[in-house]
Design a protein around this motif. Structure first.
Motif, PDB file in Angstrom:
ATOM      1  N   TRP A  59       0.826  -1.206   0.000  1.00 40.37           N
ATOM      2  CA  TRP A  59       0.000   0.000   0.000  1.00 40.37           C
ATOM      3  C   TRP A  59       0.864   1.261   0.000  1.00 40.37           C
ATOM      4  N   LYS A  60       2.004   1.219   0.693  1.00 42.86           N
ATOM      5  CA  LYS A  60       2.897   2.386   0.711  1.00 42.86           C
ATOM      6  C   LYS A  60       3.443   2.684  -0.678  1.00 42.86           C
ATOM      7  N   ASN A  61       3.511   1.655  -1.518  1.00 46.81           N
ATOM      8  CA  ASN A  61       3.935   1.840  -2.912  1.00 46.81           C
ATOM      9  C   ASN A  61       2.745   2.075  -3.836  1.00 46.81           C
ATOM     10  N   ARG A  62       1.589   2.411  -3.211  1.00 49.04           N
ATOM     11  CA  ARG A  62       0.359   2.719  -3.947  1.00 49.04           C
ATOM     12  C   ARG A  62      -0.155   1.531  -4.765  1.00 49.04           C
ATOM     13  N   VAL A  63       0.088   0.340  -4.241  1.00 45.46           N
ATOM     14  CA  VAL A  63      -0.440  -0.876  -4.862  1.00 45.46           C
ATOM     15  C   VAL A  63      -1.318  -1.570  -3.825  1.00 45.46           C
ATOM     16  N   ILE A  64      -2.642  -1.637  -4.103  1.00 47.83           N
ATOM     17  CA  ILE A  64      -3.549  -2.289  -3.170  1.00 47.83           C
ATOM     18  C   ILE A  64      -3.490  -3.794  -3.394  1.00 47.83           C
ATOM     19  N   THR A  65      -2.996  -4.513  -2.398  1.00 48.68           N
ATOM     20  CA  THR A  65      -2.828  -5.960  -2.519  1.00 48.68           C
ATOM     21  C   THR A  65      -4.083  -6.667  -2.017  1.00 48.68           C
ATOM     22  N   HIS A  66      -4.801  -7.300  -2.925  1.00 43.58           N
ATOM     23  CA  HIS A  66      -6.000  -8.032  -2.536  1.00 43.58           C
ATOM     24  C   HIS A  66      -5.684  -9.486  -2.217  1.00 43.58           C
ATOM     25  N   ASP A  67      -4.659 -10.039  -2.847  1.00 43.28           N
ATOM     26  CA  ASP A  67      -4.277 -11.403  -2.529  1.00 43.28           C
ATOM     27  C   ASP A  67      -2.810 -11.609  -2.868  1.00 43.28           C
ATOM     28  N   PHE A  68      -2.169 -12.500  -2.146  1.00 41.97           N
ATOM     29  CA  PHE A  68      -0.786 -12.860  -2.437  1.00 41.97           C
ATOM     30  C   PHE A  68      -0.513 -14.260  -1.912  1.00 41.97           C
ATOM     31  N   ARG A  69       0.545 -14.860  -2.414  1.00 37.86           N
ATOM     32  CA  ARG A  69       0.870 -16.256  -2.095  1.00 37.86           C
ATOM     33  C   ARG A  69       2.350 -16.361  -1.756  1.00 37.86           C
ATOM     34  N   LEU A  70       2.633 -17.024  -0.655  1.00 33.56           N
ATOM     35  CA  LEU A  70       4.005 -17.254  -0.224  1.00 33.56           C
ATOM     36  C   LEU A  70       4.258 -18.752  -0.194  1.00 33.56           C
ATOM     37  N   VAL A  71       5.403 -19.177  -0.721  1.00 36.16           N
ATOM     38  CA  VAL A  71       5.725 -20.609  -0.774  1.00 36.16           C
ATOM     39  C   VAL A  71       6.864 -20.900   0.191  1.00 36.16           C
ATOM     40  N   TYR A  72       6.613 -21.827   1.109  1.00 34.92           N
ATOM     41  CA  TYR A  72       7.616 -22.248   2.066  1.00 34.92           C
ATOM     42  C   TYR A  72       8.060 -23.680   1.750  1.00 34.92           C
ATOM     43  N   GLU A  73       8.899 -24.227   2.598  1.00 37.83           N
ATOM     44  CA  GLU A  73       9.472 -25.554   2.328  1.00 37.83           C
ATOM     45  C   GLU A  73       8.411 -26.652   2.341  1.00 37.83           C
ATOM     46  N   ARG A  74       7.477 -26.571   3.279  1.00 38.35           N
ATOM     47  CA  ARG A  74       6.498 -27.650   3.451  1.00 38.35           C
ATOM     48  C   ARG A  74       5.107 -27.304   2.909  1.00 38.35           C
ATOM     49  N   TYR A  75       4.800 -26.022   2.807  1.00 38.81           N
ATOM     50  CA  TYR A  75       3.459 -25.637   2.377  1.00 38.81           C
ATOM     51  C   TYR A  75       3.488 -24.238   1.771  1.00 38.81           C
ATOM     52  N   ALA A  76       2.359 -23.831   1.238  1.00 39.50           N
ATOM     53  CA  ALA A  76       2.203 -22.477   0.705  1.00 39.50           C
ATOM     54  C   ALA A  76       1.112 -21.766   1.507  1.00 39.50           C
ATOM     55  N   VAL A  77       1.237 -20.459   1.629  1.00 36.75           N
ATOM     56  CA  VAL A  77       0.236 -19.651   2.326  1.00 36.75           C
ATOM     57  C   VAL A  77      -0.387 -18.695   1.310  1.00 36.75           C
ATOM     58  N   TYR A  78      -1.704 -18.717   1.257  1.00 30.85           N
ATOM     59  CA  TYR A  78      -2.444 -17.814   0.374  1.00 30.85           C
ATOM     60  C   TYR A  78      -3.271 -16.880   1.251  1.00 30.85           C
ATOM     61  N   ALA A  79      -3.100 -15.581   1.075  1.00 31.84           N
ATOM     62  CA  ALA A  79      -3.852 -14.598   1.847  1.00 31.84           C
ATOM     63  C   ALA A  79      -4.718 -13.773   0.905  1.00 31.84           C
ATOM     64  N   ARG A  80      -5.935 -13.490   1.327  1.00 34.62           N
ATOM     65  CA  ARG A  80      -6.902 -12.805   0.468  1.00 34.62           C
ATOM     66  C   ARG A  80      -7.679 -11.767   1.271  1.00 34.62           C
ATOM     67  N   LEU A  81      -7.649 -10.514   0.816  1.00 34.49           N
ATOM     68  CA  LEU A  81      -8.423  -9.449   1.440  1.00 34.49           C
ATOM     69  C   LEU A  81      -9.856  -9.502   0.916  1.00 34.49           C
ATOM     70  N   PHE A  82     -10.848  -9.378   1.823  1.00 38.21           N
ATOM     71  CA  PHE A  82     -12.231  -9.313   1.379  1.00 38.21           C
ATOM     72  C   PHE A  82     -13.024  -8.474   2.363  1.00 38.21           C
ATOM     73  N   ALA A  83     -14.162  -7.964   1.894  1.00 33.02           N
ATOM     74  CA  ALA A  83     -15.037  -7.104   2.710  1.00 33.02           C
ATOM     75  C   ALA A  83     -14.271  -5.919   3.297  1.00 33.02           C
ATOM     76  N   GLN A  84     -13.179  -5.536   2.663  1.00 32.72           N
ATOM     77  CA  GLN A  84     -12.358  -4.364   2.986  1.00 32.72           C
ATOM     78  C   GLN A  84     -11.588  -4.478   4.298  1.00 32.72           C
ATOM     79  N   ASN A  85     -12.049  -5.272   5.258  1.00 29.58           N
ATOM     80  CA  ASN A  85     -11.419  -5.289   6.574  1.00 29.58           C
ATOM     81  C   ASN A  85     -10.929  -6.656   7.039  1.00 29.58           C
ATOM     82  N   PHE A  86     -11.181  -7.702   6.270  1.00 31.02           N
ATOM     83  CA  PHE A  86     -10.832  -9.047   6.709  1.00 31.02           C
ATOM     84  C   PHE A  86      -9.856  -9.719   5.740  1.00 31.02           C
ATOM     85  N   TYR A  87      -8.978 -10.538   6.307  1.00 35.53           N
ATOM     86  CA  TYR A  87      -8.078 -11.355   5.502  1.00 35.53           C
ATOM     87  C   TYR A  87      -8.370 -12.825   5.752  1.00 35.53           C
TER      88      TYR A  87
END
Length: 225
Positions: A59-87
């Motif tokens: 957001w500080k770079n003026r990019v609104i992130t609605h979802d992103f995915r991080l890959v770790y050694e054993r699993y991946a994490v997917y985060a998603r913004l919805f209803a403006q206030n919840f992840y």
């Protein structure tokens, strides 16, 4: 946590390849969880804080992130913004690609969004429930009567997708911070592009693409920028 919220979250964890899921708000409070017992809320809050920092950095770079995915050694994490206030945070098998999880999760988010909204209203008392209900009815009426591109596009999606089409457009309007009636071409295309990303059926998607482009051209002719 209400039964509706828990049931909605379990629809997420029931998806193939999903191991656990939880929801946190903008203050990193854990609103709902369906994770193994050994993971305490303190652990989930630390994860939520790390994910929220990533969102803030974008957001500080003026990019609104609605979802992103991080890959770790054993699993991946997917985060998603919805209803403006919840992840929504989902732990899944690391070999799953975006095409494997995005569509089913989008539909699950719609169910979860409704459950959370209902839960918040219930917890804040009868008087607020009446106010919220009146406001939601007013909002729906305004969207039904909207004669700009957003209203026409919403009705077009309803023709091919039913009530899900209306819910989809409403969700995208919220996520993209768009406020009908839309008057600029940039806002119209943002709504159109983001909504069509969620349509899986190839034939329906193609028809919606063609028909919505004609609606967009028509809207720009009636209300030129």
């Amino acid at each position: 946590m209400s039964t509706k919220v828990q049931d909605a979250l379990q629809k997420v964890t029931a998806l193939p390849g999903v191991k656990a899921a939880f929801v946190f708000d903008q203050f990193q409070n854990i609103v709902a969880r369906d994770v193994p017992g050994q993971y305490s809320n303190d652990i989930l809050k630390r994860i939520a804080a790390q994910l929220y920092k990533l969102a803030l950095a974008s957001w500080k770079n003026r990019v609104i992130t609605h979802d992103f995915r991080l890959v770790y050694e054993r699993y991946a994490v997917y985060a998603r913004l919805f209803a403006q206030n919840f992840y929504l945070v989902v732990f899944m098998e690391r070999n799953l690609g975006p095409d494997d999880f995005r569509q089913p999760l989008n539909l699950a988010v719609l169910v979860l969004d409704r459950a959370l909204r209902g839960n918040v209203v219930q917890e804040t008392g009868v008087s607020l429930a009446k106010v919220a209900e009146a406001a939601e009815v007013s909002l729906k009426e305004n969207r039904e009567k909207d004669m700009s591109f957003s209203g026409d596009f919403r009705r077009l999606c309803a023709v091919f997708l039913g009530q899900t089409g209306k819910d989809l457009v409403d969700m995208v309007l919220e996520e993209q911070y768009l406020f009908p009636p839309l008057r600029t071409e940039a806002d119209m295309r943002k709504l159109r592009t983001a909504s069509l990303l969620h349509v899986v059926h190839p034939l329906k998607k193609r028809i919606l693409e063609d028909d919505s482009e004609r609606l967009l051209v028509k809207a720009l002719t009636i209300h030129p920028e």
